[in-house]
Design a protein around this motif. Structure first.
Motif, short mmCIF file in Angstrom:
data_model
loop_
_atom_site.label_atom_id
_atom_site.label_comp_id
_atom_site.label_asym_id
_atom_site.label_seq_id
_atom_site.Cartn_x
_atom_site.Cartn_y
_atom_site.Cartn_z
N PRO A 335 -3.15 23.75 38.19
CA PRO A 335 -3.95 24.93 38.56
C PRO A 335 -3.65 25.45 39.96
N CYS A 336 -2.41 25.89 40.19
CA CYS A 336 -1.99 26.36 41.51
C CYS A 336 -2.87 27.51 42.00
N LEU A 337 -2.97 27.61 43.33
CA LEU A 337 -3.79 28.66 43.92
C LEU A 337 -3.15 29.15 45.22
N VAL A 338 -3.65 30.30 45.69
CA VAL A 338 -3.26 30.83 46.98
C VAL A 338 -4.29 30.37 48.00
N VAL A 339 -3.86 29.61 48.98
CA VAL A 339 -4.76 29.08 50.01
C VAL A 339 -5.20 30.23 50.91
N ASP A 340 -6.32 30.04 51.57
CA ASP A 340 -6.87 31.10 52.43
C ASP A 340 -5.88 31.57 53.49
N ASN A 341 -5.01 30.66 53.96
CA ASN A 341 -4.04 31.05 54.99
C ASN A 341 -2.79 31.71 54.41
N GLY A 342 -2.77 31.90 53.09
CA GLY A 342 -1.64 32.57 52.44
C GLY A 342 -0.64 31.63 51.79
N ASP A 343 -0.73 30.33 52.04
CA ASP A 343 0.21 29.38 51.46
C ASP A 343 0.06 29.35 49.94
#
Length: 451
Positions: A335-343
């Protein structure tokens, strides 16, 4: 480093070699060698405690480990400099005598960057550039001593590429780089216009997804060719064995693989497991991968949700061990996601591996993943950061063996058609051949188009 073979070669500049989590780099190096490209490897760090993939033993390129510089974090720069400068002084002295103008130009740029890319005017200069300049000097001296090295190539477009850019300016050799994920999207890794400067000076840039290619094209500010070349996979190595019919009372296995970092979204998989347990679904879940600082969050969540008997964290394994693990799984979920810092991830290599092994896969509709997975065709896609949707997709696959088989077969067909490393690596080899021959690199000629 001396090399008496007159064949032109490329120097690979890596943060660390061999790194367990970067099988795509070791596989790439090995395949380039099998295609006839001569390589030398420069490793900025000497890694310890890493599991060893079998392909590493097949690589013929000599590996040069740079003097090991201490970490700058939390230390006085002047103390760090006094302890680490002696490791580099001799090579830099010889380099200055050999190429004084180029050396001074790179040194002045290093100082300028350390001031220009401070977070604020009141901050101390950004000293990481001085560390990277020292490391670049060691590489510059080595490549100047070996006239067969005619091109520099870095993996990841932050630290290793900064070192390559300095080494290129000192040595006069052209450089290129491969960009991947956080090195593109995290601004602190390439502050200000540093990424644009790197792209302007590089001979070419490679990235592993179309989404990354679009992002780089939008911010490059130059005529550099940005090539989308998928990492690819050895589809002769990842071949599934016939799966036996599971017994009616067999407990299915949900498998996930990856470093325990936030962008993999493992906390949402763990929450999905809690939902499945509460629905009365029988399963066990294995999350296979090396621990990172985020690992404690995952472990604590497993404990908080009382899932210790259902969710396990076996740790990192070699690529050879992983093939057997894929064979044992019934469903693969990431379940990949976009981290708050953009990573974020590009196209996770483990998804390609699982699909090659005919596993039905579930992931999220972010970044480059939809370039690999077509929802309902060769896998399932769900929204990021949505444990309930992940649980629904897993339950659907666990209850429908015919769907698992159909998606798994389509998944392998996709990988064999579009992500066969023997095709993707040829595209990269062509780029290097053009550079070594002094030709212009045209994006429309060498960009791998297999999708």
């Amino acid at each position: 480093m001396q090399n008496h073979d007159n064949q032109a070669q490329v120097a690979y500049i890596l943060k660390g070699f061999p790194r367990t989590s970067e099988t795509f780099i070791t596989n790439e190096i090995h395949l380039l060698e099998t295609l006839g490209l001569k390589l030398s490897i420069f490793s900025i760090k000497q890694l310890e405690g890493q599991k060893h993939h079998a392909v590493v033993d097949q690589i013929k390129a000599p590996v040069t480990y740079l003097p090991q510089a201490d970490d700058l974090t939390g230390r006085s720069f002047w103390v760090w400099l006094s302890e680490n400068l002696p490791k580099f002084t001799a090579s830099h002295g010889r380099l200055f005598r050999k190429r004084p103008i180029a050396y001074l130009g790179a040194l002045l740029e290093c100082f300028s960057m350390s001031i220009k890319y401070r977070e604020s005017w009141l901050d101390f200069p950004r000293t990481v550039f001085i560390k990277e300049f020292l490391q670049a000097g060691t590489i510059s001296e080595a490549v100047l001593q070996n006239p067969t090295i005619r091109h520099l190539h870095a993996h990841f477009c932050h630290g290793a590429t900064t070192v390559s850019m300095f080494a290129s300016r000192i040595s006069g050799l052209p450089f290129s780089f491969t960009a991947h994920a956080k090195d593109i999207y995290l601004k602190e890794l390439n502050p200000g216009d540093l990424l644009q400067i790197k792209m302007r000076r590089a001979k070419f840039a490679v990235t592993c997804t179309g989404a990354n290619q679009q992002h780089l094209d939008a911010c490059k500010g130059s005529e550099i060719a940005v090539h989308r070349i998928y990492h690819g996979l050895d589809t002769d190595l990842f071949v599934p064995e016939p799966r036996e019919q599971s017994a009616a009372d067999a407990v299915p296995t949900i498998l996930s693989v990856g470093r325990l970092v936030e962008k993999k979204g493992f906390d949402y998989l763990v929450r999905a497991c809690a939902i499945l347990r509460d629905r009365g679904i029988k399963f066990n879940c294995r999350i296979v991968g090396g621990a990172d600082k985020y690992a404690q969050v995952i472990k604590q969540l497993i404990a908080d949700l009382d899932l210790q008997d259902l969710v396990s964290l076996p740790g990192a394994v070699t690529q050879e061990e992983l093939r057997g693990i894929y064979q044992q799984g019934d469903v693969f979920a990431l379940p990949c996601l976009v981290v708050d810092n953009g990573d974020r991830d590009g196209i996770p290599n483990v998804l390609v591996e699982a699909m090659a092994m005919e596993m039905p896969v579930i992931s999220t509709d972010i970044s480059g993943i939809p370039e690999l997975i077509q929802d309902q065709v060769n896998g399932l896609l769900v929204p990021e950061k949505n444990a309930a949707a992940m649980a629904d997709a897993i339950e659907r696959l666990l209850k429908d063996q015919a769907l698992r088989q159909r998606l798994g077969q389509a998944a392998r067909q996709t990988v064999c058609r579009d992500f066969n490393s023997r095709h993707t690596t040829v595209a990269l080899k062509n780029l290097f051949d053009a550079c070594l021959a002094g030709e212009m690199v045209e994006a429309h000629v060498y960009c791998a188009e297999h999708s």
